[in-house]
Scaffold this active site. Structure first.
Site, PDB file in Angstrom:
ATOM      1  N   HIS A 234      -1.895  -0.388  -1.494  1.00 35.57           N
ATOM      2  CA  HIS A 234      -2.890  -0.228  -2.557  1.00 35.57           C
ATOM      3  C   HIS A 234      -3.097   1.216  -2.987  1.00 35.57           C
ATOM      4  O   HIS A 234      -2.977   1.556  -4.163  1.00 35.57           O
ATOM      5  CB  HIS A 234      -4.229  -0.835  -2.127  1.00 35.57           C
ATOM      6  CG  HIS A 234      -5.309  -0.670  -3.153  1.00 35.57           C
ATOM      7  ND1 HIS A 234      -6.147   0.428  -3.194  1.00 35.57           N
ATOM      8  CD2 HIS A 234      -5.681  -1.469  -4.186  1.00 35.57           C
ATOM      9  CE1 HIS A 234      -6.984   0.302  -4.208  1.00 35.57           C
ATOM     10  NE2 HIS A 234      -6.723  -0.833  -4.826  1.00 35.57           N
TER      11      HIS A 234
ATOM     12  N   HIS B 150      -7.022 -11.878  -1.216  1.00 40.19           N
ATOM     13  CA  HIS B 150      -6.967 -10.513  -1.736  1.00 40.19           C
ATOM     14  C   HIS B 150      -6.262  -9.570  -0.764  1.00 40.19           C
ATOM     15  O   HIS B 150      -6.740  -9.341   0.337  1.00 40.19           O
ATOM     16  CB  HIS B 150      -8.401 -10.030  -1.980  1.00 40.19           C
ATOM     17  CG  HIS B 150      -8.510  -8.672  -2.579  1.00 40.19           C
ATOM     18  ND1 HIS B 150      -9.220  -7.660  -1.985  1.00 40.19           N
ATOM     19  CD2 HIS B 150      -8.001  -8.159  -3.722  1.00 40.19           C
ATOM     20  CE1 HIS B 150      -9.165  -6.583  -2.740  1.00 40.19           C
ATOM     21  NE2 HIS B 150      -8.421  -6.852  -3.798  1.00 40.19           N
TER      22      HIS B 150
END
Length: 266
Positions: free
Chosen positions: A51, A8
């Protein structure tokens, strides 16, 4: 138990998320089959990997990603917030990740948009993926169905995946309408019945984000092909190793009991 491991934002438990340090660490681990990453557009429309819409949390910059050029973003420090030893790590471009991961791992590329932010991001990202010939080992994912619809109009061949942290009865129909065969879902929303429905529909599923071994074992038990997305690939590796050792011990114990039970009298 052979569930594929997805790193991730790279190996983000050991290195700053979405940096080349985190991606290289994941790529060097043989247990990592996939890498998940987040893509936005710079002010000059270059796909960059980060992100948050805002720079504050993971860099020494301020303001929004879309207000900085790719060159300006590359000059920021995206590593010191995590640890001083990563000082100088930059925000990578999608091109850098595509080059580095070629032939080494599949990519789950999340397009970070709410449908209004970053008009044209679908075409920009798709262009870079095709430029590097990575369309066969990439899945494009998004929380926003409209983004996936635009991607599908641009290409009939790429894989698409919806992201959500919930379950709704219309989900399978939505995936069919999107011509999507991939689902990225919060792991707590999965159960055996839902997993069976997804398998029957031919949907490859990724459970996120599972960071402790206890939950990894529970999620892995739902289906051996369920992708497990984690910040800690080493915990995934240890979980698989421990589960394999326990399984072998059980088989040996059952075999020994059977041998003693049927051992002939002399």
């Amino acid at each position: 138990m052979n569930n594929p491991c997805v790193a991730h934002r790279g190996w983000s438990g050991r290195a700053p998320e979405n940096t080349m340090a985190a991606f290289r660490m994941a790529l060097e681990a043989p247990e990592v089959a996939w890498i998940e990453l987040d893509v936005q557009l710079s002010k000059d429309a270059v796909p960059v990997v980060i992100h948050d819409y805002n720079l504050r949390r993971t860099t020494n910059g301020r303001g929004e990603v879309r207000d900085w050029t790719a060159a300006e973003l590359a000059s920021l420090d995206a590593g010191s917030w995590f640890s001083p030893k990563f000082k100088g790590e930059s925000i990578p471009t999608l091109d850098e990740v595509l080059r580095e991961s070629a032939g080494r791992a599949k990519l789950n590329i999340e397009l970070k948009t709410d449908g209004i932010r970053y008009p044209g991001i679908e075409g920009k990202v798709l262009e870079r993926v095709y430029e590097y010939g990575r369309q066969e080992d990439v899945v494009f994912t998004s929380f926003h169905p409209g983004t996936l619809q635009r991607l599908r109009k641009l290409s009939d061949h790429v894989r698409l995946g919806l992201i959500l942290d919930g379950w709704r009865n219309t989900l399978l129909q939505e995936l069919r309408e999107l011509k999507s065969d991939f689902l990225s879902i919060g792991y707590a929303k999965l159960n055996p019945a839902r997993m069976a429905l997804l398998n029957e529909a031919g949907i490859q599923t990724m459970a996120w984000t599972v960071n402790d071994k206890r939950n990894m074992r529970k999620v892995a038990a739902l289906d051996p092909d369920l992708l497990i997305c984690t910040n800690y690939p080493d915990r995934w590796r240890d979980m698989v190793s421990e589960s394999g050792a326990k399984s072998m011990s059980r088989r040996m114990l059952e075999g020994s009991k059977k041998w003693f039970r049927f051992k002939p009298n002399k």
